[in-house]
Design an enzyme around this catalytic site. Structure first.
Site, mmCIF file in Angstrom:
data_model
loop_
_atom_site.group_PDB
_atom_site.id
_atom_site.type_symbol
_atom_site.label_atom_id
_atom_site.label_comp_id
_atom_site.label_asym_id
_atom_site.label_seq_id
_atom_site.Cartn_x
_atom_site.Cartn_y
_atom_site.Cartn_z
ATOM 1 N N ASP A 63 38.138 13.771 -23.066
ATOM 2 C CA ASP A 63 38.907 14.887 -23.308
ATOM 3 C C ASP A 63 40.373 14.486 -23.092
ATOM 4 O OD1 ASP A 63 40.170 16.849 -23.534
ATOM 5 O OD2 ASP A 63 38.710 18.627 -23.232
ATOM 6 N N TYR B 74 37.261 21.867 -17.097
ATOM 7 C CA TYR B 74 38.109 22.509 -18.242
ATOM 8 C C TYR B 74 38.692 21.779 -19.650
ATOM 9 C CZ TYR B 74 41.004 25.536 -20.028
ATOM 10 O OH TYR B 74 42.029 26.261 -21.239
ATOM 11 N N TYR C 160 46.508 34.517 -19.001
ATOM 12 C CA TYR C 160 45.329 33.887 -18.345
ATOM 13 C C TYR C 160 46.572 36.095 -17.292
ATOM 14 C CZ TYR C 160 42.729 30.466 -19.971
ATOM 15 O OH TYR C 160 41.833 29.846 -20.476
ATOM 16 N N LYS D 13 48.775 18.289 -26.762
ATOM 17 C CA LYS D 13 49.695 18.831 -26.150
ATOM 18 C C LYS D 13 50.487 17.904 -26.617
ATOM 19 C CE LYS D 13 46.818 20.320 -22.477
ATOM 20 N NZ LYS D 13 47.615 21.798 -22.044
#
Ligand code: PMP
Length: 436
Positions: free
Chosen positions: A247, A146, A18, A276
């Site tokens: 999620d 997200y 980003y 993660k």
């Protein structure tokens, strides 16, 4: 390589996440990382407040994880997973099935959280194809959600305020209910679920699944919402026969104080994505778990196989480290550690409450968030944090801490004190930016 050369080559050739390729903002070369410390090439040592975006739960350079990695490397670093299998993957799959909510039985390994979401969505769509309802391919998601950077994952991120709104026209058109406003630990009035209930009922004939981040909406705003909302979602999914995808890529492996955030609501998803912290932040590994109903339906349809197969599926190095990381988590008193971090964050961030420019301070498990009234001036704030000896990287209107679980009391207090100091300086920085 000396520091200047490294930075010049980085600027010339690398993209950062980003970030602009020509002007990425301040970038700090790292020499090593150990425990809760990140050592910069210029000799400074920073206390890590980010766990490298949720994943480094045991700290950096952990001897047990290093050992697991070396042992596995000496046996086999990689082998294709088509037609072959190995103990690290089998052990890990069994452990994940044992630890996640009960009906999840079948594990698909892939190499990043976004791909695990992609796989979850493809499973849901293929489930309905196998049931003879191919028109059921849309997803219902929540605003402020997200779910990653790949195509279908982007399509279920917040389409307006989310990081991927630029691509909204090109992405599959999904459905979005308002983000829950009932906070974690509070009840959820029926009116809160009404828009979701209306959407799921009206669109049930074209819906493959609902996808949400249980309890914590992460990159979409670090919002902690009521477990009752999720219970309500589960009940509606059951009522209208729509699959539920949880999620847990950010929330999994203890971050919220429960091993998985679904446990706060006591609900059982049909499909769950984890990633993660799965390898303690060592390697890129993620997994999508599905119930026997989902797996058997796909198996019973045409072509009867699930149409996905990444090259690095179930990489043995990653699976071996994941096994060691989960062992380490479970043999330590991780719940005690999480409680201590939660208390430390509550105490340490309390002085931010009511400060000018602060709209909210909230803590859950090992996540502490200071929400601001305006965006953080990153180019000034990140160097200030580094000067204070901590690694904290805010985004948008949020300064947040999510340290490794092994962080000590003093280091945690220093992290929080740095946040308090930077928050106190924000009005001056905003004024300099000409925003006030
Ligand atoms: N889902 C959630 C909830 C996430 O927080 C993230 C990463 N921030 C992803 C999916 C995507 O994971 P990855 O970056 O590993 O692709």
């Amino acid at each position: 390589m000396d520091l200047e050369t490294l930075l010049a080559l980085d600027r010339a050739h690398l993209w950062h996440p980003y970030a602009s390729p020509s002007d990425p903002g301040p970038i700090y070369p790292v020499r090593a990382a150990r425990g809760c410390r990140i050592e910069l090439m210029d000799g400074r040592s920073l206390i890590d407040g980010m766990a490298s975006w949720w994943c480094v739960i045991h700290g950096y350079n952990h001897p047990r994880l290093n050992q697991a990695l070396c042992d596995q490397a000496a046996r086999m670093a990689h082998v294709m997973f088509g037609g072959l299998t190995h103990e690290p993957a089998v052990r890990l799959a069994k452990t994940l099935v044992d630890l996640t909510p009960e009906p999840l039985e079948h594990v698909f390994f892939c190499d990043s959280g976004s791909v695990a979401v992609e796989v979850a969505i493809k499973m849901a769509i293929q489930f309905w194809i196998a049931r003879g309802q191919p028109e059921r391919h849309r997803l219902l998601s929540l605003r402020s959600g997200y779910h990653g950077d790949t195509w279908h994952a982007m399509s279920v991120c917040d389409p307006v305020t989310g990081m991927h709104h630029l691509f909204a026209r090109a992405l599959p058109k999904q459905l979005f209910a308002p983000a829950p406003s009932c906070r974690f630990g509070e009840p959820c009035p029926e009116s809160e679920l009404a828009p979701f209930a209306e959407l799921i009922e009206r669109h049930r004939h074209e819906l493959a699944a609902v996808i949400l981040e249980p309890i914590v909406q992460g990159a979409g705003g670090m919002r902690f919402y009521s477990a009752e909302y999720i219970k309500g979602v589960r009940a509606l999914c059951d009522r209208f026969d729509v699959l539920l995808i949880a999620d847990e890529i950010a929330t999994g492996f203890g971050r919220t104080g429960s091993l998985f955030a679904c446990a706060h609501a006591g609900i059982h998803p049909d499909i769950m994505a984890v990633g993660k912290a799965l390898t303690g932040g060592y390697l890129s590994l993620a997994a999508t778990l599905a119930t026997a109903r989902v797996a058997e339906t796909i198996a019973g349809g045409t072509p009867g196989v699930f149409m996905h197969g990444p090259t690095f599926m179930a990489n043995p190095l990653a699976c071996a480290v994941a096994n060691a990381s989960i062992e380490l988590l479970l043999e330590d008193d991780w719940q005690g550690a999480l409680r201590r971090i939660e208390q430390g964050l509550e105490l340490g961030l309390a002085p931010c409450r009511g400060r000018p420019g602060v709209s909210d301070v909230r803590v859950l498990g090992a996540i502490g968030v200071v929400e601001l009234e305006r965006p953080v001036p990153m180019r000034a704030v990140v160097p200030n944090f580094v000067e204070l000896g901590v690694w904290v990287r805010p985004f948008a209107r949020l300064i947040y801490l999510m340290p490794p679980y092994v962080i000590g009391e003093t280091e945690l207090a220093r992290l929080c004190a740095a946040v308090v100091q930077v928050v106190a300086e924000l009005p001056g920085l905003w004024a300099q930016e000409g925003r006030v």
